[in-house]
Scaffold this active site. Structure first.
Site, mmCIF file in Angstrom:
data_model
loop_
_atom_site.group_PDB
_atom_site.id
_atom_site.type_symbol
_atom_site.label_atom_id
_atom_site.label_comp_id
_atom_site.label_asym_id
_atom_site.label_seq_id
_atom_site.Cartn_x
_atom_site.Cartn_y
_atom_site.Cartn_z
ATOM 1 N N GLY A 368 3.374 83.364 12.546
ATOM 2 C CA GLY A 368 3.492 81.913 12.497
ATOM 3 C C GLY A 368 4.889 81.400 12.205
ATOM 4 N N ASP A 424 5.396 79.856 7.232
ATOM 5 C CA ASP A 424 5.076 78.734 8.109
ATOM 6 C C ASP A 424 4.225 77.684 7.400
ATOM 7 O OD1 ASP A 424 2.418 80.422 9.997
ATOM 8 O OD2 ASP A 424 2.967 80.494 7.887
ATOM 9 N N ASP A 427 -1.710 77.092 2.290
ATOM 10 C CA ASP A 427 -2.903 76.313 1.946
ATOM 11 C C ASP A 427 -3.415 76.732 0.568
ATOM 12 O OD1 ASP A 427 -3.882 78.759 2.883
ATOM 13 O OD2 ASP A 427 -4.619 77.882 4.730
ATOM 14 N N LYS A 455 -0.254 72.309 2.623
ATOM 15 C CA LYS A 455 -1.433 71.457 2.713
ATOM 16 C C LYS A 455 -1.738 70.832 1.354
ATOM 17 C CE LYS A 455 -3.857 73.829 6.481
ATOM 18 N NZ LYS A 455 -5.130 74.480 6.872
ATOM 19 N N PHE A 476 -6.646 71.975 9.609
ATOM 20 C CA PHE A 476 -6.130 73.148 10.304
ATOM 21 C C PHE A 476 -5.187 72.652 11.398
ATOM 22 C CE2 PHE A 476 -6.370 77.643 10.939
ATOM 23 C CZ PHE A 476 -5.914 77.818 12.226
ATOM 24 N N VAL A 477 -3.986 73.235 11.459
ATOM 25 C CA VAL A 477 -2.968 72.754 12.395
ATOM 26 C C VAL A 477 -2.468 73.893 13.268
ATOM 27 C CG1 VAL A 477 -2.219 70.827 10.958
ATOM 28 C CG2 VAL A 477 -1.156 73.070 10.653
ATOM 29 N N ASP A 483 -1.037 79.136 15.184
ATOM 30 C CA ASP A 483 -1.995 79.394 16.256
ATOM 31 C C ASP A 483 -3.428 79.331 15.768
ATOM 32 O OD1 ASP A 483 -1.962 81.851 14.680
ATOM 33 O OD2 ASP A 483 -3.119 82.713 16.332
ATOM 34 N N ARG A 489 0.707 78.423 19.960
ATOM 35 C CA ARG A 489 1.957 78.620 19.211
ATOM 36 C C ARG A 489 3.119 77.872 19.856
ATOM 37 N NH1 ARG A 489 1.314 82.611 15.378
ATOM 38 N NH2 ARG A 489 -0.117 84.329 15.856
#
Length: 502
Positions: A368, A424, A427, A455, A476-477, A483, A489
């Site tokens: 990521g 990246d 959470d 987050k 969720f992003v 991804d 991505r």
């Protein structure tokens, strides 16, 4: 009382008289605070200040970085008593980590009087010119230290301060860190200056000092012209319309005055250029070193504390910005490509400042962080090294399993190195805390985290993050390296994911 004889009875008043002709002490009877570490230069400062008739107080600061450092204060106290000066002791805490020399200096001056005199010599002046040149400084940095009450020994050579201490029977403290090649100044002193002397066939110290004086005069002229062209550097329209060299100087002076402590050091060229972009309307704000931010409002520039700050909160936006190939699983954009680029540039500039003397090893967490690392390392103006590791707690799901697995380990040795982990997104924080413990076991000199996204409200453990790009809603992003099941991505921005497996 003026000292006349050393411990062996030898008179050294003629030596003192000769040295004083090249010093810039205030008039007799003037109160003068002197920073005295116990080294030869600072002890010579103490002796000469008393001989010049100043009302001297010697300040010693113990950084606690070396065993026995407290005893060095006793050396200074004894010298102050002998020469009839007052003595005050200070203690500060400086944690190990990157840019130690600069942080120790900042901590030292934070507890000293603002007008304290230091024992910097002509040799220190030449070293400062070269160090600033290597860091990319402009005329202000290359002008180095200004002669005067705060730097009264700039006309003396280091060998002369040692000779004075020997004549006075003083035994200076020997600081082993002055020979540590980990510090840039030490390499300049012990390697670069001798090489310059060999190449030039002459002593480069007087040449560099003379050049600093010339640049100091020219910088003062530019400052006067800048003050005339931009009398109010907070006026964004005037700044944007002024000739760029004068606008830069006006902003540099303004930013320096607005610094957290008055600012001993000017802002970097990169910071000034970003503020120019704010003044010209190309950006609405930018981060500065020291936890500050410049913003524009009603055509005025403002320097404000970066309380929420260096972290930019992101909320849902109305526009989607979703390319056709990504629909319908990809939702509205949260952070577009332009905001990503601007923030990564700011993070790179901050890393450059923080690790100026000791560039870090960047450790990217795959996959990521691959795009973030690529952009970040190009925004860092230092010779950084890069390595990669891969961990997994998601698999192909959109919720973390809480079980961390090392998929690929590092190739680099970490022991004794400054390490900056590039993440990246964070959470729960469980993976990050596991990774931090795992890497600290390899005994790096320091270990810090740079996370692009955090987050809000998702953390299940306490986090210690040195750099954060954005805080985002607990969705969720995907995109910009993130991804789901290896898809999306390559989206240029960060989007909310709304697919069937969400």
């Amino acid at each position: 009382m003026r000292p006349l004889h050393g411990s062996d009875g030898t008179a050294y008043a003629p030596l003192v008289d000769d040295l004083l002709t090249r010093c810039t002490f205030p008039p007799r009877g003037h109160a003068l605070s002197c920073a005295v570490s116990g080294g030869a230069d600072s002890l010579a400062l103490l002796v000469l200040a008393v001989a010049a008739g100043c009302d001297v107080t010697a300040f010693h600061v113990d950084h606690g970085l070396r065993a026995g450092s407290a005893a060095e204060g006793d050396v200074v106290a004894a010298a102050a008593t002998r020469f009839g000066a007052r003595f005050e002791r200070r203690r500060v805490r400086v944690d190990p980590g990157p840019n130690l020399e600069a942080r120790a200096r900042a901590a030292r001056f934070a507890v000293l009087p603002p007008d304290v005199a230091t024992g910097h010599t002509m040799d220190d002046q030449a070293e400062t010119v070269l160090v600033n040149l290597l860091r990319g400084a402009g005329a202000d940095g290359l002008a180095a230290m200004a002669p005067g009450f705060r730097h009264p020994l700039l006309g003396l050579r280091r060998r002369e301060t040692h000779a004075l201490c020997a004549a006075a029977g003083l035994e200076p403290v020997c600081d082993a860190s002055n020979h540590d090649p980990a510090f840039v100044r030490n390499r300049v002193r012990h390697e670069l200056l001798p090489l310059c002397a060999e190449v030039a066939g002459r002593d480069p110290v007087p040449v560099l000092t003379r050049q600093a004086g010339v640049l100091r005069d020219e910088a003062a002229l530019l400052d006067a012209l800048a003050a005339e062209a931009v009398p109010d550097p907070a006026d964004a329209r005037v700044v944007a319309a002024a000739p760029r060299p004068l606008a830069r100087r006006a902003l540099r002076r303004w930013l320096r005055a607005a610094g957290p402590t008055g600012g001993d050091h000017p802002p970097t060229l990169a910071e000034v250029e970003r503020v120019l972009a704010v003044a010209g309307g190309a950006a609405v704000g930018t981060e500065l070193a020291g936890g500050r931010r410049v913003r524009r409002s009603h055509q005025r520039l403002w320097v404000v504390p970066d309380g929420s700050g260096s972290v930019t909160p992101v909320t849902h936006e109305a526009g989607t910005g979703v390319p056709l190939w990504a629909g319908p699983d990809v939702g509205p954009i949260l952070v577009d490509a332009d905001r990503l680029a601007a923030r990564v540039a700011e993070l790179g500039a901050q890393v450059t400042v923080d690790y100026a003397d000791e560039p870090p090893l960047l450790v990217a967490v795959l996959k990521g962080a691959m795009l973030f690392l690529s952009d970040l390392c190009r925004a860092i103006e230092l010779p950084v090294d890069v390595d990669f590791m891969a961990v997994s707690s998601y698999g192909s799901a959109t919720k973390t399993s809480g079980v961390v697995r090392i998929v690929k380990d590092l190739d680099s040795e970490l022991e004794g190195r400054h390490v900056l982990v590039v993440e990246d997104i964070i959470d729960s924080g469980l993976t990050l805390n596991y990774l931090r413990r795992y890497l600290k076991a390899r005994q790096p000199k320091s270990l810090e985290i740079c996370a692009l996204l955090v987050k809000e409200g998702e953390q299940r453990v306490e986090l210690d993050l040195r750099y954060v790009g954005f805080t985002i809603p607990p969705d969720f992003v995907v995109g910009y390296g993130l991804d789901v099941g290896e898809r999306f991505r390559n989206l240029r921005g960060v989007h909310r994911y709304k697919g069937a497996d969400q």
